[in-house]
Motif scaffolding. Sequence first.
Motif, short mmCIF file in Angstrom:
data_model
loop_
_atom_site.label_atom_id
_atom_site.label_comp_id
_atom_site.label_asym_id
_atom_site.label_seq_id
_atom_site.Cartn_x
_atom_site.Cartn_y
_atom_site.Cartn_z
N PHE A 1 -4.86 14.31 -5.87
CA PHE A 1 -3.45 14.57 -5.34
C PHE A 1 -2.78 13.31 -5.03
N VAL A 2 -3.15 12.17 -4.99
CA VAL A 2 -2.59 10.84 -4.69
C VAL A 2 -1.82 10.39 -6.24
N GLU A 3 -2.51 10.78 -7.39
CA GLU A 3 -2.28 10.42 -8.78
C GLU A 3 -1.01 11.53 -8.95
N GLN A 4 -1.09 12.68 -8.48
CA GLN A 4 -0.03 13.36 -8.80
C GLN A 4 1.11 13.13 -8.25
N THR A 5 0.97 12.82 -6.93
CA THR A 5 2.21 12.57 -6.11
C THR A 5 2.91 11.25 -6.62
N LYS A 6 2.11 10.40 -7.00
CA LYS A 6 2.47 9.23 -7.51
C LYS A 6 3.42 9.41 -8.76
N SER B 1 5.03 3.18 -8.53
CA SER B 1 4.14 2.18 -9.40
C SER B 1 2.67 2.43 -9.26
N GLN B 2 2.38 2.30 -8.00
CA GLN B 2 1.08 2.49 -7.43
C GLN B 2 0.91 3.15 -6.17
N LEU B 3 -0.07 3.93 -5.81
CA LEU B 3 -0.12 4.85 -4.55
C LEU B 3 -1.53 4.77 -4.15
N LYS B 4 -2.21 4.21 -3.16
CA LYS B 4 -3.51 4.58 -2.66
C LYS B 4 -3.77 4.63 -1.46
N LEU B 5 -4.95 5.25 -0.87
CA LEU B 5 -5.21 5.50 0.39
C LEU B 5 -6.06 4.45 1.07
N THR B 6 -5.77 4.09 2.33
CA THR B 6 -6.58 3.06 3.14
C THR B 6 -7.93 3.65 3.56
N ALA B 7 -8.83 3.16 3.66
CA ALA B 7 -10.07 3.46 4.19
C ALA B 7 -10.01 4.22 5.55
N GLN B 8 -9.03 3.97 6.40
CA GLN B 8 -8.53 4.42 7.60
C GLN B 8 -8.24 6.01 7.36
N ALA B 9 -7.33 6.37 6.36
CA ALA B 9 -6.66 7.12 6.05
C ALA B 9 -7.95 8.45 5.60
N SER C 1 0.99 14.91 0.17
CA SER C 1 2.53 14.78 -0.31
C SER C 1 3.42 14.34 0.96
N ARG C 2 3.16 14.86 2.08
CA ARG C 2 4.07 14.29 3.06
C ARG C 2 3.80 13.14 3.60
N ALA C 3 2.52 12.61 3.41
CA ALA C 3 1.99 11.33 3.82
C ALA C 3 2.45 10.19 2.82
N ALA C 4 2.79 10.58 1.39
CA ALA C 4 3.26 9.64 0.50
C ALA C 4 4.71 9.26 0.81
N LEU C 5 5.36 10.29 1.40
CA LEU C 5 6.73 10.27 1.46
C LEU C 5 6.91 9.46 2.69
N LYS C 6 6.21 9.56 3.66
CA LYS C 6 6.30 8.71 5.05
C LYS C 6 5.90 7.22 4.37
N ALA C 7 4.96 7.06 3.44
CA ALA C 7 4.54 5.76 3.20
C ALA C 7 5.50 5.02 2.49
N ARG C 8 6.16 5.72 1.59
CA ARG C 8 6.93 5.07 0.65
C ARG C 8 8.07 4.57 1.57
N SER C 9 8.48 5.46 2.73
CA SER C 9 9.69 5.18 3.39
C SER C 9 9.44 3.78 4.02
N ARG C 10 8.21 3.56 4.55
CA ARG C 10 7.71 2.48 5.31
C ARG C 10 7.50 1.27 4.36
N GLN C 11 7.23 1.45 3.14
CA GLN C 11 6.90 0.21 2.33
C GLN C 11 7.97 0.32 1.30
N LYS C 12 9.28 0.28 1.65
CA LYS C 12 10.27 0.44 0.47
C LYS C 12 10.28 -0.55 -0.65
N HIS C 13 9.94 -1.69 -0.20
CA HIS C 13 9.97 -3.09 -1.23
C HIS C 13 8.31 -3.35 -1.76
N LYS C 14 7.55 -2.74 -1.53
CA LYS C 14 6.07 -3.03 -2.16
C LYS C 14 5.83 -2.23 -3.35
N THR C 15 5.08 -2.99 -4.22
CA THR C 15 4.58 -2.52 -5.53
C THR C 15 3.46 -1.49 -5.43
#
Length: 526
Positions: A379-384, A390-398, A419-433
């Motif tokens: 699902f992470v790859e689909q959401t990406k 560019s790249q989306l990943k899950l932390t070990a804690q997640a 899907s929701r988590a990806a949107l939140k993560a993107r909002s927090r890390q706007k300038h990260k690859t």
Amino acid sequence: MSPISSSAIIELALNLASSLNTNDRFDRLLDTVRKTIVCDAVALLSYHGDMLKPIALQGLSRDTLGRRFLVAEHPRFAALCQSKAPIRFPADSPLPDPYDGLLVDRIGDLPVHSCMGLPLYYDDKLLGLLTIDSLTPHIFEDIAERTLDVISAMASATLNTAFLIEQLEHQADHSQQVVTELTEQAWKRDGGELIGESQVMQQLKQEIDIVAPSDFNILVYGETGVGKELVARTLHQKSLRKNGPMVYVNCAALPENLIESELFGHVKGAFTGAERNRAGKFSLANGGTLFLDEIGELPLAAQSKILRAIQSNEIQPVGQDNVEEVNVRIIVATNRNLKEEVTAGRFRADLYHRLSVYPIRVPLLQERVGDIQLLSGYFVEQTKQKLAISQLKLTAQAITHLEQYNWPGNVRELEHVISRAALKARSRQKHKTIIAIDRDDCGALNTVSNDKLTPSNEVALTNKTAIGINLREETDHFQRQLIRNTLTQTNGNWAAAARSLSIDRANLNRIAKRLNIQVIKSVIEN
């Protein structure tokens, strides 16, 4: 670096020959590669037209196995798929690395590093790729070409052998179809893939392989969100009817007065509004598969008509005198216990026995031990791709957070959480690859299980669990109260109540009839 030794070649050949299964064979191949070439990560990917599927890896996070890489979106993969020879990418290559952020021992962006890939061909056909990465720049530059040629040949032979074994074991009469099966455009667009390696999923896949080539009617049952439709599509794709149509019908959404027309068709003038001839779902599915989802929602009158069509392989469009022959395989799905529905008189016993020649239960997500990480990667790859990240990943804690939840909404809930988590993560890390989904992005997932009840849940469930809960009775009770309250608020107006509940009026009437809900209007004289 010296060329690969003859003893290493002999050792690898013996290891592969003695391997008990395909996964073991792949693991031994990667072990030998890491013994021969010093590296931090190695991965074996199978090629499916425009997509690469990881099938074995070392040094990369396990969720990578759940990812499906579209070749067009990854320049390094695209270059390798177009090459006949190994490619050693420059340490300072500007091309993005598809494994950025996925190395087990590396947190964050990949620094300048070494990366190479070996296209795996057999009889001039690209079977897949072997990719090798090291965090040490330029470490691959001195590897002899002969070493890479030998590794490529061994890996290609291993991959080809695995494909041949799979063909012989599962579809001997369709051996040329298995490898290309998942590359068909319609399958990728409308179907999907059953992701999971847990014991219950292996058992489910085995059941599908057993019954799919037959023409038996199949009952797919399980709770909402477990993936019943995906199982049905997989059954069709593995059947002898795979080149025929698969027609989907949501029985819960069929207006009661149009069910017969929708299923069997009608001729012009058969009823008001029938301005032309119209083929029904049975006709459209002729030569293929008819998938009746939510079959338990059909009223008894419609059930009898479906039974007649199944028994005689004939249908009669509304308004037409003669019957038409059809050749259709029936797959049905439900989240109801149809045996209980039969006992309660809400489902025909003869139809139940016709449809459940081979029942298949789709397991709950909480039963699928070890599959959450693979599904999350998928699902992470689909959401990406959907969010153009560019790249989306899950932390070990997640991942740990997700694995500790019991998922009452099953796979569908996991997909929505990602899907929701990806949107939140993107909002927090706007300038990260590399966008990393953390535990907080997933939100509060309150686990409710027998051994992990929160105090509030203990209070809420104590009385119920002491005497046991009948899920169907509780659900019916909730629906009955909700519909009654809504009808009260709308002064008995069924159309207004249906709009308020966001369902079709005919469906509301059908549910109310089943729950024995009636609106009695009286006249009050002054």
